[in-house]
Design a protein around this motif. Structure first.
Motif, PDB file in Angstrom:
ATOM      1  N   ASN A  69       0.953  -1.211  -0.050  1.00 30.82           N
ATOM      2  CA  ASN A  69      -0.026   0.006  -0.080  1.00 30.82           C
ATOM      3  C   ASN A  69       0.858   1.228  -0.016  1.00 30.82           C
ATOM      4  OD1 ASN A  69      -2.490  -1.518  -0.129  1.00 30.82           O
ATOM      5  ND2 ASN A  69      -2.192  -1.681   2.224  1.00 30.82           N
ATOM      6  N   ALA A  70       2.053   1.010  -0.456  1.00 25.43           N
ATOM      7  CA  ALA A  70       3.046   2.325  -0.467  1.00 25.43           C
ATOM      8  C   ALA A  70       2.487   3.284  -1.327  1.00 25.43           C
ATOM      9  CB  ALA A  70       4.329   2.010  -0.737  1.00 25.43           C
ATOM     10  N   PRO A  71       2.481   4.499  -1.206  1.00 29.59           N
ATOM     11  CA  PRO A  71       2.120   5.874  -2.249  1.00 29.59           C
ATOM     12  C   PRO A  71       3.244   5.554  -3.215  1.00 29.59           C
ATOM     13  CG  PRO A  71       2.990   6.893  -0.183  1.00 29.59           C
ATOM     14  CD  PRO A  71       2.778   5.252   0.134  1.00 29.59           C
ATOM     15  N   SER A  72       2.939   5.500  -4.433  1.00 29.53           N
ATOM     16  CA  SER A  72       3.614   5.443  -5.593  1.00 29.53           C
ATOM     17  C   SER A  72       4.819   6.657  -5.662  1.00 29.53           C
ATOM     18  CB  SER A  72       2.995   5.135  -6.949  1.00 29.53           C
ATOM     19  OG  SER A  72       2.371   3.909  -6.669  1.00 29.53           O
ATOM     20  N   ARG A  73       4.188   7.823  -5.159  1.00 26.12           N
ATOM     21  CA  ARG A  73       5.212   9.006  -5.100  1.00 26.12           C
ATOM     22  C   ARG A  73       6.616   8.530  -4.368  1.00 26.12           C
ATOM     23  NH1 ARG A  73       5.537  14.316  -3.575  1.00 26.12           N
ATOM     24  NH2 ARG A  73       3.854  15.274  -4.545  1.00 26.12           N
ATOM     25  N   MET A  74       6.608   7.790  -3.480  1.00 27.37           N
ATOM     26  CA  MET A  74       7.905   7.222  -2.782  1.00 27.37           C
ATOM     27  C   MET A  74       8.768   6.427  -3.800  1.00 27.37           C
ATOM     28  SD  MET A  74       6.761   5.631   0.437  1.00 27.37           S
ATOM     29  CE  MET A  74       8.161   4.682   0.611  1.00 27.37           C
ATOM     30  N   PHE A  75       8.119   5.786  -5.013  1.00 28.14           N
ATOM     31  CA  PHE A  75       8.884   5.159  -5.891  1.00 28.14           C
ATOM     32  C   PHE A  75       9.648   6.291  -6.863  1.00 28.14           C
ATOM     33  CE2 PHE A  75       5.634   1.529  -6.023  1.00 28.14           C
ATOM     34  CZ  PHE A  75       6.078   1.353  -4.755  1.00 28.14           C
ATOM     35  N   VAL A  76       8.710   7.130  -7.371  1.00 27.09           N
ATOM     36  CA  VAL A  76       9.311   8.214  -8.176  1.00 27.09           C
ATOM     37  C   VAL A  76      10.345   8.892  -7.665  1.00 27.09           C
ATOM     38  CG1 VAL A  76       8.785  10.323  -9.594  1.00 27.09           C
ATOM     39  CG2 VAL A  76       7.114   8.276  -9.455  1.00 27.09           C
ATOM     40  N   GLU A  77      10.125   9.419  -6.203  1.00 27.23           N
ATOM     41  CA  GLU A  77      11.296  10.281  -5.522  1.00 27.23           C
ATOM     42  C   GLU A  77      12.402   9.442  -5.393  1.00 27.23           C
ATOM     43  OE1 GLU A  77       7.965  13.134  -3.310  1.00 27.23           O
ATOM     44  OE2 GLU A  77       8.866  11.200  -2.073  1.00 27.23           O
ATOM     45  N   HIS A  78      12.402   8.270  -5.288  1.00 30.47           N
ATOM     46  CA  HIS A  78      13.514   7.242  -4.961  1.00 30.47           C
ATOM     47  C   HIS A  78      14.316   7.391  -6.388  1.00 30.47           C
ATOM     48  CE1 HIS A  78      16.036   4.195  -3.230  1.00 30.47           C
ATOM     49  NE2 HIS A  78      15.944   3.585  -4.429  1.00 30.47           N
ATOM     50  N   ALA A  79      13.605   6.983  -7.439  1.00 34.48           N
ATOM     51  CA  ALA A  79      14.148   7.080  -8.771  1.00 34.48           C
ATOM     52  C   ALA A  79      14.756   8.336  -9.101  1.00 34.48           C
ATOM     53  CB  ALA A  79      12.835   6.796  -9.614  1.00 34.48           C
ATOM     54  N   ILE A  80      14.312   9.465  -8.895  1.00 34.84           N
ATOM     55  CA  ILE A  80      14.715  10.793  -9.223  1.00 34.84           C
ATOM     56  C   ILE A  80      16.058  10.848  -8.282  1.00 34.84           C
ATOM     57  CG2 ILE A  80      14.635  13.208  -8.571  1.00 34.84           C
ATOM     58  CD1 ILE A  80      12.885  12.476 -11.144  1.00 34.84           C
ATOM     59  N   ALA A  81      16.208  10.329  -6.908  1.00 34.46           N
ATOM     60  CA  ALA A  81      17.297  10.608  -5.972  1.00 34.46           C
ATOM     61  C   ALA A  81      18.152   9.643  -6.924  1.00 34.46           C
ATOM     62  CB  ALA A  81      16.991  10.068  -4.682  1.00 34.46           C
ATOM     63  N   LEU A  82      18.010   8.258  -7.343  1.00 34.98           N
ATOM     64  CA  LEU A  82      18.994   7.738  -7.919  1.00 34.98           C
ATOM     65  C   LEU A  82      19.606   8.242  -8.955  1.00 34.98           C
ATOM     66  CD1 LEU A  82      17.498   3.978  -7.749  1.00 34.98           C
ATOM     67  CD2 LEU A  82      19.391   4.516  -6.902  1.00 34.98           C
ATOM     68  N   LEU A  83      18.729   8.948  -9.996  1.00 35.62           N
ATOM     69  CA  LEU A  83      19.273   9.498 -11.134  1.00 35.62           C
ATOM     70  C   LEU A  83      20.300  10.594 -10.778  1.00 35.62           C
ATOM     71  CD1 LEU A  83      17.215   7.990 -12.885  1.00 35.62           C
ATOM     72  CD2 LEU A  83      16.567  10.043 -13.897  1.00 35.62           C
ATOM     73  N   SER A  84      19.857  11.246  -9.597  1.00 36.97           N
ATOM     74  CA  SER A  84      20.692  12.438  -9.082  1.00 36.97           C
ATOM     75  C   SER A  84      22.159  11.891  -8.841  1.00 36.97           C
ATOM     76  CB  SER A  84      20.016  13.111  -8.075  1.00 36.97           C
ATOM     77  OG  SER A  84      20.734  14.031  -7.555  1.00 36.97           O
ATOM     78  N   GLN A  85      22.171  10.785  -7.979  1.00 37.00           N
ATOM     79  CA  GLN A  85      23.352  10.194  -7.705  1.00 37.00           C
ATOM     80  C   GLN A  85      24.045   9.687  -8.761  1.00 37.00           C
ATOM     81  OE1 GLN A  85      22.224   6.816  -5.106  1.00 37.00           O
ATOM     82  NE2 GLN A  85      21.164   7.877  -3.710  1.00 37.00           N
ATOM     83  N   HIS A  86      23.800   9.558 -10.005  1.00 33.87           N
ATOM     84  CA  HIS A  86      24.428   9.048 -11.130  1.00 33.87           C
ATOM     85  C   HIS A  86      24.690  10.253 -12.027  1.00 33.87           C
ATOM     86  CE1 HIS A  86      23.226   4.950  -9.880  1.00 33.87           C
ATOM     87  NE2 HIS A  86      24.325   4.705 -10.531  1.00 33.87           N
ATOM     88  N   GLY A  87      24.351  11.551 -11.607  1.00 32.02           N
ATOM     89  CA  GLY A  87      24.534  12.826 -12.259  1.00 32.02           C
ATOM     90  C   GLY A  87      23.598  13.100 -13.406  1.00 32.02           C
ATOM     91  N   TYR A  88      22.301  12.472 -13.194  1.00 32.82           N
ATOM     92  CA  TYR A  88      21.233  12.936 -14.162  1.00 32.82           C
ATOM     93  C   TYR A  88      19.978  13.494 -13.416  1.00 32.82           C
ATOM     94  CZ  TYR A  88      23.732   9.139 -16.907  1.00 32.82           C
ATOM     95  OH  TYR A  88      24.513   7.937 -17.498  1.00 32.82           O
ATOM     96  N   SER A  89      19.451  14.376 -14.380  1.00 28.47           N
ATOM     97  CA  SER A  89      18.099  15.002 -13.995  1.00 28.47           C
ATOM     98  C   SER A  89      17.246  14.893 -15.265  1.00 28.47           C
ATOM     99  CB  SER A  89      18.333  16.355 -13.586  1.00 28.47           C
ATOM    100  OG  SER A  89      18.796  17.097 -14.676  1.00 28.47           O
ATOM    101  N   PRO A  90      15.744  14.755 -14.928  1.00 31.72           N
ATOM    102  CA  PRO A  90      14.646  14.545 -15.967  1.00 31.72           C
ATOM    103  C   PRO A  90      14.744  15.692 -16.716  1.00 31.72           C
ATOM    104  CG  PRO A  90      13.798  14.790 -14.024  1.00 31.72           C
ATOM    105  CD  PRO A  90      15.357  14.709 -13.780  1.00 31.72           C
ATOM    106  N   VAL A  91      14.382  15.927 -17.997  1.00 29.60           N
ATOM    107  CA  VAL A  91      14.208  16.806 -18.712  1.00 29.60           C
ATOM    108  C   VAL A  91      12.677  17.119 -19.184  1.00 29.60           C
ATOM    109  CG1 VAL A  91      14.592  18.082 -21.325  1.00 29.60           C
ATOM    110  CG2 VAL A  91      16.603  16.671 -20.035  1.00 29.60           C
ATOM    111  N   ASN A  92      12.051  16.008 -19.691  1.00 26.87           N
ATOM    112  CA  ASN A  92      10.541  16.266 -20.065  1.00 26.87           C
ATOM    113  C   ASN A  92      10.046  14.660 -19.798  1.00 26.87           C
ATOM    114  OD1 ASN A  92      11.584  15.565 -22.611  1.00 26.87           O
ATOM    115  ND2 ASN A  92       9.709  15.644 -23.276  1.00 26.87           N
ATOM    116  N   ILE A  93       8.895  14.749 -19.438  1.00 30.31           N
ATOM    117  CA  ILE A  93       7.995  13.502 -19.478  1.00 30.31           C
ATOM    118  C   ILE A  93       6.840  13.357 -20.346  1.00 30.31           C
ATOM    119  CG2 ILE A  93       6.534  12.009 -17.630  1.00 30.31           C
ATOM    120  CD1 ILE A  93       8.904  13.384 -15.623  1.00 30.31           C
ATOM    121  N   ASP A  94       6.464  12.492 -20.997  1.00 29.68           N
ATOM    122  CA  ASP A  94       5.315  12.471 -21.734  1.00 29.68           C
ATOM    123  C   ASP A  94       4.580  11.010 -21.348  1.00 29.68           C
ATOM    124  OD1 ASP A  94       3.509  12.934 -23.647  1.00 29.68           O
ATOM    125  OD2 ASP A  94       4.589  12.012 -25.264  1.00 29.68           O
ATOM    126  N   ILE A  95       3.417  11.040 -20.966  1.00 26.61           N
ATOM    127  CA  ILE A  95       2.677  10.031 -20.735  1.00 26.61           C
ATOM    128  C   ILE A  95       1.479  10.105 -21.473  1.00 26.61           C
ATOM    129  CG2 ILE A  95       1.317   9.205 -18.569  1.00 26.61           C
ATOM    130  CD1 ILE A  95       3.310  10.678 -16.682  1.00 26.61           C
TER     131      ILE A  95
END
Ligand code: MG
Length: 159
Positions: A69-95
């Motif tokens: 029952n975890a809010p999926s926001r946690m998954f996205v925030e963790h993915a963003i943090a992982l990207l940041s640790q690897h020197g990446y940031s998102p540019v745009n998102i299309d869903i």
């Protein structure tokens, strides 16, 4: 770099429907270990995929009670943090969201705002589109909801 993501959850009467971090007024909702937010799950896979960092199932196994029952926001925030640790940031998102009902238009801006707040992107860089499945296939029969996501990432901070 570019990444893609895809996710599906089954729909059932009486479950809650959360898409893009927004609770949708619907008699049917996702059957899932987490909140079953296909939009955020597809987004997570697109982010991880762009950076070559695996997939959501590796980082958040559904056998782990921590994510029940975890809010999926946690998954996205963790993915963003992982990207940041690897020197990446998102540019745009299309869903693209695929579901027969209800209409998503009234919720699009709220979803974009939610995704902006979890990714640090301006809302203008976040696109939410929705389509029905023309009453065919699992989505068309309202047996499930699906989402596709593409995202671009770059080295360095947001600009
Ligand atoms: Mg999922």
């Amino acid at each position: 770099m570019i990444g893609i993501g895809y996710d599906v959850h089954r729909l059932a009467e009486g479950e809650s429907l959360v898409l893009g971090g927004v609770t949708i007024d619907s008699s049917m909702g996702s059957v899932a270990h987490s909140d079953g937010d296909v939009v955020l799950h597809a987004l997570c896979d697109a982010l991880l995929g762009a950076a070559g960092l695996g997939d959501i199932g590796e980082h958040f196994p559904d056998t782990d009670p921590r994510w029940k029952n975890a809010p999926s926001r946690m998954f996205v925030e963790h993915a963003i943090a992982l990207l940041s640790q690897h020197g990446y940031s998102p540019v745009n998102i299309d869903i693209t969201l695929i579901l027969e009902a209800p209409k998503i238009k009234p919720y699009k801006d709220a979803m974009r705002n939610e995704i902006a707040s979890m990714t640090g992107l301006p809302v203008q860089r976040i696109s939410i589109k929705a389509t029905t499945n023309e009453m065919i296939g699992f989505a068309g029969r309202k047996e499930g909801v699906a989402a596709l996501c593409a995202c671009m990432i770059k080295s360095g901070d947001n600009a």
